[in-house]
Design a protein around this motif. Structure first.
Motif, PDB file in Angstrom:
ATOM      1  N   VAL A  35      29.023  42.639  46.436  1.00 14.65           N
ATOM      2  CA  VAL A  35      29.309  43.796  45.587  1.00 14.65           C
ATOM      3  C   VAL A  35      28.821  45.076  46.266  1.00 14.65           C
ATOM      4  CG1 VAL A  35      28.752  44.899  43.390  1.00 14.65           C
ATOM      5  CG2 VAL A  35      29.308  42.486  43.429  1.00 14.65           C
ATOM      6  N   GLY A  36      27.630  45.026  46.861  1.00 11.80           N
ATOM      7  CA  GLY A  36      27.101  46.196  47.568  1.00 11.80           C
ATOM      8  C   GLY A  36      27.965  46.599  48.742  1.00 11.80           C
ATOM      9  N   THR A  37      28.451  45.612  49.477  1.00 13.32           N
ATOM     10  CA  THR A  37      29.332  45.899  50.613  1.00 13.32           C
ATOM     11  C   THR A  37      30.616  46.569  50.155  1.00 13.32           C
ATOM     12  OG1 THR A  37      28.441  43.966  51.735  1.00 13.32           O
ATOM     13  CG2 THR A  37      30.499  44.857  52.600  1.00 13.32           C
ATOM     14  N   LEU A  38      31.207  46.048  49.058  1.00 15.70           N
ATOM     15  CA  LEU A  38      32.445  46.645  48.546  1.00 15.70           C
ATOM     16  C   LEU A  38      32.204  48.067  48.033  1.00 15.70           C
ATOM     17  CD1 LEU A  38      34.116  43.651  46.693  1.00 15.70           C
ATOM     18  CD2 LEU A  38      34.976  44.859  48.684  1.00 15.70           C
ATOM     19  N   CYS A  39      31.083  48.278  47.366  1.00 13.47           N
ATOM     20  CA  CYS A  39      30.788  49.621  46.852  1.00 13.47           C
ATOM     21  C   CYS A  39      30.633  50.616  48.002  1.00 13.47           C
ATOM     22  CB  CYS A  39      29.520  49.598  46.006  1.00 13.47           C
ATOM     23  SG  CYS A  39      29.740  48.829  44.399  1.00 13.47           S
ATOM     24  N   ARG A  40      29.917  50.221  49.028  1.00 17.44           N
ATOM     25  CA  ARG A  40      29.740  51.123  50.173  1.00 17.44           C
ATOM     26  C   ARG A  40      31.046  51.329  50.931  1.00 17.44           C
ATOM     27  NH1 ARG A  40      24.911  48.542  49.892  1.00 17.44           N
ATOM     28  NH2 ARG A  40      25.524  46.789  51.183  1.00 17.44           N
ATOM     29  N   HIS A  42      34.066  51.372  49.767  1.00 22.66           N
ATOM     30  CA  HIS A  42      34.946  52.279  49.026  1.00 22.66           C
ATOM     31  C   HIS A  42      34.222  53.541  48.568  1.00 22.66           C
ATOM     32  CE1 HIS A  42      38.185  49.384  49.087  1.00 22.66           C
ATOM     33  NE2 HIS A  42      37.330  48.452  48.706  1.00 22.66           N
ATOM     34  N   GLN A  43      33.062  53.800  49.137  1.00 23.12           N
ATOM     35  CA  GLN A  43      32.294  55.029  48.934  1.00 23.12           C
ATOM     36  C   GLN A  43      31.984  55.288  47.467  1.00 23.12           C
ATOM     37  OE1 GLN A  43      34.604  57.982  50.931  1.00 23.12           O
ATOM     38  NE2 GLN A  43      34.149  57.154  52.946  1.00 23.12           N
ATOM     39  N   TYR A  44      31.660  54.227  46.746  1.00 20.82           N
ATOM     40  CA  TYR A  44      31.252  54.282  45.335  1.00 20.82           C
ATOM     41  C   TYR A  44      32.308  54.927  44.446  1.00 20.82           C
ATOM     42  CZ  TYR A  44      26.813  53.140  47.473  1.00 20.82           C
ATOM     43  OH  TYR A  44      25.836  52.536  48.195  1.00 20.82           O
ATOM     44  N   ARG A  45      33.565  54.829  44.827  1.00 25.76           N
ATOM     45  CA  ARG A  45      34.644  55.377  44.007  1.00 25.76           C
ATOM     46  C   ARG A  45      35.161  54.369  43.005  1.00 25.76           C
ATOM     47  NH1 ARG A  45      37.617  57.578  49.055  1.00 25.76           N
ATOM     48  NH2 ARG A  45      36.379  59.407  49.499  1.00 25.76           N
ATOM     49  N   ILE A  51      36.112  46.527  41.322  1.00 23.98           N
ATOM     50  CA  ILE A  51      35.348  45.637  42.202  1.00 23.98           C
ATOM     51  C   ILE A  51      35.565  44.188  41.769  1.00 23.98           C
ATOM     52  CG2 ILE A  51      33.025  45.000  42.963  1.00 23.98           C
ATOM     53  CD1 ILE A  51      33.813  47.616  44.165  1.00 23.98           C
ATOM     54  N   THR A  52      35.597  43.948  40.452  1.00 21.96           N
ATOM     55  CA  THR A  52      35.851  42.597  39.945  1.00 21.96           C
ATOM     56  C   THR A  52      37.238  42.118  40.352  1.00 21.96           C
ATOM     57  OG1 THR A  52      34.451  43.075  38.038  1.00 21.96           O
ATOM     58  CG2 THR A  52      35.871  41.162  37.881  1.00 21.96           C
ATOM     59  N   ARG A  78      31.201  57.251  41.129  1.00 22.77           N
ATOM     60  CA  ARG A  78      31.010  58.686  40.932  1.00 22.77           C
ATOM     61  C   ARG A  78      32.278  59.248  40.310  1.00 22.77           C
ATOM     62  NH1 ARG A  78      28.568  58.541  46.664  1.00 22.77           N
ATOM     63  NH2 ARG A  78      26.450  57.949  46.150  1.00 22.77           N
ATOM     64  N   VAL A  79      32.135  59.831  39.149  1.00 21.59           N
ATOM     65  CA  VAL A  79      33.290  60.290  38.384  1.00 21.59           C
ATOM     66  C   VAL A  79      33.544  61.755  38.679  1.00 21.59           C
ATOM     67  CG1 VAL A  79      34.237  60.554  36.058  1.00 21.59           C
ATOM     68  CG2 VAL A  79      32.734  58.637  36.579  1.00 21.59           C
ATOM     69  N   LYS A  80      34.810  62.087  38.902  1.00 16.22           N
ATOM     70  CA  LYS A  80      35.184  63.484  39.090  1.00 16.22           C
ATOM     71  C   LYS A  80      35.214  64.166  37.729  1.00 16.22           C
ATOM     72  CE  LYS A  80      38.265  63.344  43.065  1.00 16.22           C
ATOM     73  NZ  LYS A  80      39.661  63.556  43.452  1.00 16.22           N
TER      74      LYS A  80
END
Length: 120
Positions: A35-40, A42-45, A51-52, A78-80
């Motif tokens: 999960v951490g690898t996927l978040c990084r 995709h730059q926490y977008r 992710i699921t 991170r929400v715009k």
């Protein structure tokens, strides 16, 4: 296994419970890494739903587990901020041609309506 447990003075069920906890903790740590690898990557977008969805292509996983992992490690997306229109003066103001003189000599000469209900 039974002889070793008797020799060490522990119950056989305690051994199997300990063994089960080891495998579950290992799989949880491995899942957290993924999960951490996927978040990084995709730059926490991406949020927990996206992710699921990516993880479901590879394995069987519940969305609540992914959400719990992301909340624990503060990996929320991170929400715009949505841009809002500024309410102010209208772009162009039409002149008051009728000047509240609604009487006419012919039919269909003066047609009026109220458009204040339309959002501008």
């Amino acid at each position: 296994v039974q002889d070793i447990c008797v020799h060490l003075g522990i119950l056989r069920t305690s051994y199997y419970r300990w063994k089960k906890d080891l495998t579950q903790n290992h799989s949880k740590r491995q899942l957290e890494k993924q999960v951490g690898t996927l978040c990084r990557k995709h730059q926490y977008r991406y949020g927990y739903r996206k992710i699921t969805a990516i993880l479901k292509m590879r394995m069987r996983i519940n969305h609540k587990t992914v959400q719990r992992i992301m909340q624990k490690n503060q990996w929320q997306c991170r929400v715009k901020m949505k841009k809002r229109k500024k309410n102010g003066q209208p772009y162009a103001v039409a002149g008051n041609i009728l000047d509240r003189n609604f009487q006419s000599d012919r039919p269909l000469e003066k047609l009026v309506t109220d458009i204040t209900y339309l959002p501008y």
